[in-house]
Design an enzyme around this catalytic site. Structure first.
Site, mmCIF file in Angstrom:
data_model
loop_
_atom_site.group_PDB
_atom_site.id
_atom_site.type_symbol
_atom_site.label_atom_id
_atom_site.label_comp_id
_atom_site.label_asym_id
_atom_site.label_seq_id
_atom_site.Cartn_x
_atom_site.Cartn_y
_atom_site.Cartn_z
ATOM 1 N N LYS A 34 -23.183 34.032 -4.032
ATOM 2 C CA LYS A 34 -23.141 32.632 -3.584
ATOM 3 C C LYS A 34 -23.728 31.728 -4.673
ATOM 4 O O LYS A 34 -24.361 32.191 -5.617
ATOM 5 C CB LYS A 34 -23.945 32.480 -2.292
ATOM 6 C CG LYS A 34 -25.426 32.815 -2.433
ATOM 7 C CD LYS A 34 -26.171 32.643 -1.133
ATOM 8 C CE LYS A 34 -27.660 32.980 -1.314
ATOM 9 N NZ LYS A 34 -28.440 32.712 -0.106
ATOM 10 N N TYR A 250 -40.070 8.494 -23.345
ATOM 11 C CA TYR A 250 -40.329 7.415 -22.395
ATOM 12 C C TYR A 250 -41.788 7.397 -21.942
ATOM 13 O O TYR A 250 -42.370 8.437 -21.618
ATOM 14 C CB TYR A 250 -39.431 7.570 -21.161
ATOM 15 C CG TYR A 250 -37.963 7.340 -21.431
ATOM 16 C CD1 TYR A 250 -37.486 6.087 -21.793
ATOM 17 C CD2 TYR A 250 -37.053 8.384 -21.308
ATOM 18 C CE1 TYR A 250 -36.134 5.875 -22.027
ATOM 19 C CE2 TYR A 250 -35.693 8.183 -21.537
ATOM 20 C CZ TYR A 250 -35.247 6.921 -21.901
ATOM 21 O OH TYR A 250 -33.911 6.717 -22.139
#
Length: 358
Positions: A34, A250
């Site tokens: 999955k 940043y």
């Protein structure tokens, strides 16, 4: 040219499958693929496991099962999150086995007149999906009278990765007490995930390892000979000098306290290299560890390579092996406050998967 990619070493998946099958003995291993095989690529991994003799596969969604069928997977494919009415026709068309876990689901299937193989899920303590065990007689009777082939009864372990937890024995005992009246030749009983293969007394007919197939280890004890299949690689875009007092990225969350050589690498949170790793993680450059500095950006991050002196285009390993050194996905997971399952599954589709050793 590949700038950032995940290298998937299929021989390591083969090794892990064989190790788990040997540990499980007569219990058959289900290939849990999955979520795109935990980010490793569902079709290549499933085909690899099929070539090793794996005959049972498990996914979460119907569309995942359809994809496997179309790719040439011949064995049983179990849809563990079940199905809705708009998916019932596909179950029949692609010969998929669905899990049934609530009364509404049974009513939908009976109303639509669909007859497909099913596994019944009972809730023995996970409290996620499943019938209460005392409802099993009604569920089994209702399904068989409506013409459904009940191929298996299953549950899911909540604390299998905590050896010694009383929950393990309590769930195991409740499951087998519930299963006993319905056990017959051909009926599959299964409850084990990866950790359960090592902590349960009775594994049942099937075992459903996920993370261990890919080399992840849910235990603190790392003595099991699992081999990580994925290496997350990128390249250096630029190497530059940063001087004392200058900030990086940043917000200038990192400020240089000395003259540094800093490499900007092509890996950011849009690739699955989490912003939570900012100023915490390390990478491998030319076989040496280098600390990540400044905030991780969408497409790039920076590392201190003062002690390495690399060049533009040099390979950077975010996790995995390089020249005998290794960074495990679990190391990143710990820094992020999560588990390596999320690290693997979080790698973006824009990061190409490259398969080796096929």
């Amino acid at each position: 040219m590949k700038t950032i990619f995940c290298e998937i070493h299929l021989p390591h998946i083969r090794h892990n499958f064989r190790l788990l099958q040997q540990r499980a003995g007569h219990t058959r291993i289900v290939g849990v693929v999955k979520a795109d095989a935990y980010g490793h690529g569902d079709v290549p991994v499933a085909l690899c496991l099929q070539s090793e003799g794996c005959t049972h596969f498990a996914v979460a969604r119907v569309h995942e099962g359809i994809k496997l069928r179309k790719a040439g997977i011949h064995g049983d494919i179990l849809i563990m999150s079940g199905s809705f009415p708009n998916e019932f026709a596909a179950l029949r068309e692609f010969n998929l086995t669905t899990v049934v876990y609530c009364e509404e689901n049974i009513e939908e299937m009976v109303r639509e007149g669909i007859s497909v193989p099913v596994h019944i899920k009972i809730n023995t303590g996970m409290n996620r999906l499943g019938f209460r065990p005392d409802r099993l007689p009604w569920v089994y009777r209702t399904l068989t009278e409506a013409g459904f082939a009940v191929r298996g009864i299953m549950t899911h372990m909540a604390c299998a990765d905590e050896p010694g937890s009383p929950t393990i024995g309590a769930q195991e005992n409740l499951f087998y007490r519930s299963l006993e009246p319905y056990f017959q030749e051909g009926m599959l009983g299964h409850l084990s995930n990866s950790a359960g293969i090592f902590t349960l007394d009775n594994l049942g007919s099937l075992a459903r390892p996920g993370i261990m197939l890919y080399g992840g280890n849910p235990f603190a004890d790392k003595t099991v000979d699992l081999r990580p299949a994925m290496t997350f690689k990128t390249k250096i875009l630029q190497v530059k000098r940063v001087f004392p007092g200058e900030g990086i990225s940043y917000g200038h969350s990192f400020v240089a306290d000395r003259e540094m050589l800093v490499a900007t690498v092509a890996a950011g949170y849009a690739d699955g290299y989490s912003r939570l790793l900012s100023n915490k993680a390390r990478v491998l450059v030319n076989g040496q560890y280098a600390p990540q500095v400044g905030r991780v950006c969408m497409d790039m991050s920076m590392v201190d390579v003062t002690h390495i002196q690399p060049a533009r285009g040099d390979e950077v390993v975010l996790f995995g092996e390089q020249r005998g050194q290794c960074i495990y996905a679990s190391e990143l997971a710990e820094l992020m406050g999560t588990i390596d399952y999320e690290v693997f599954c979080g790698i973006s589709p824009r990061v190409k998967r490259i398969y080796t050793g096929a």
